[in-house]
Design an enzyme around this catalytic site. Structure first.
Site: not given
Length: 357
Positions: A203, A228, A296, A320, A329
């Site tokens: 990120r 994050k 990303r 993730h 994906y």
């Protein structure tokens, strides 16, 4: 039992109604409302809770406004959060403080009030995600007020409210020639930063905060102690990522020498916008627009297009939070599997072709 008493001003004009609930074994509860109906509804709730044994004194929640609680939250709770999260909360709370609801007492706020604010935010053009972030800090305020500030009677008004539905994730990928064009429109430092983003799926905030002590050239990895999601992760470096790091211009005579790129979030955004304008890439949120965060998505897509990585390995690289976030994906992996199946042998035959052919 409940009593209702008209409240008049000095001219004898009715300006409100006082509800007073008396019941043996409980402290008398009193509150003033604009209408008698509101007073009666409040009294009915109080009496019902007393009968069911769920009553909790409302004194603190009655006399404290939403705005006052948010001010206390900013002083006591927000400073303890990570810098990025705290900065976001400041702006969200500032927005709440501007709204009429901030003048209301905590105990007086209901789900219908929150629903009205949601409609107002939608009319103001705020995105679904922005509204949900506003609601998140609002909801956490009520949780803190109930558990830490003695407002035990509070119910969270957000819990039963319909939240705006988030749109599907952006699917923007780099078009042929865009990577080279962008790299040619920035300086070497920014070019290395962009290359690292595409190779690692890091990120923007993670790249900006990256310091050289977290880069292990020998083991070809980057260690992020806090991300994050609040979890640490180690990112393996591809040959291209290694080249990007090796070409970062040195800044040993500057205060930010420990920083890999020496750039702030705003500096990255500014450089990205200049490169986007120079290369003619659209801005905004249309399908053709390209944001830095889209790198990303590009990086994660490339990882899925490889056949030597399973989904758990990809998740470990990208960070993730759960597998559900990677579900969009899977079509890339399916396409690869189809290609592999097209070349698979079955009993000496490759889909109609014999080995000798």
């Amino acid at each position: 039992m409940a009593g209702f008493y008209e409240q008049k001003d000095q001219d004898g004009i009715t300006i409100g109604w006082q509800a007073k609930v008396r019941r043996k074994g409980f402290p008398t509860q009193t509150k003033v409302f604009r209408t008698r109906r509101e007073a009666a509804d409040w009294a009915a709730i109080i009496e019902s809770e007393m009968v069911r044994g769920t009553f909790a004194p409302r004194t603190e929640a009655d006399r404290t406004t939403l705005g006052e609680c948010f001010e206390r939250y900013l002083a006591e709770v927000t400073p303890g959060k990570r810098v990025k999260a705290g900065q976001g909360e400041y702006s969200f709370i500032a927005n709440w403080l501007k709204r009429p609801l901030s003048k209301r007492s905590m105990s007086d706020i209901r789900g219908v009030d929150v629903a009205k604010v949601i409609r107002d935010m939608e009319a103001e053009g705020k995105s679904a995600n922005t509204i949900r972030l506003h609601l998140a800090v609002f909801s956490n305020l009520f949780t803190v007020a109930k558990s830490n500030w003695g407002m035990t009677s509070l119910d969270n008004p957000v819990s039963g409210v319909r939240r705006p539905k988030l749109p599907g994730g952006r699917e923007r990928r780099l078009h042929p020639g865009e990577m080279g064009a962008l790299m040619g429109a920035v300086d070497l430092n920014m070019a290395c930063l962009i290359a690292l983003a595409v190779e690692t799926a890091m990120r923007r905030g993670e790249i900006v905060a990256l310091t050289w002590d977290k880069v292990n050239i020998k083991n070809r990895s980057i260690f992020l102690p806090r991300t994050k999601n609040g979890n640490a992760r180690t990112i393996p470096l591809s040959p291209a990522a290694m080249v990007a790091l090796e070409n970062v211009p040195p800044r040993r005579n500057r205060k930010d020498a420990d920083s890999v790129f020496g750039l702030s979030d705003d500096a990255v955004d500014d450089a990205w916008d200049r490169a986007r304008i120079a290369t003619g890439i659209p801005s905004g949120w249309g399908d053709d627009a390209l944001h830095f965060h889209d790198l990303r998505h590009e990086a994660t897509s490339r990882l899925f297009e490889r056949t030597d990585l399973d989904i758990m390995e990809i998740r470990a690289i990208t960070g993730h939070k759960n597998l559900q976030m990677l579900a969009r994906y899977t079509h890339l992996r399916t396409a690869n599997l189809a290609d592999r199946l097209a070349g698979a042998k079955r009993g000496g035959v490759v889909y109609g072709k014999r080995d000798s052919e």
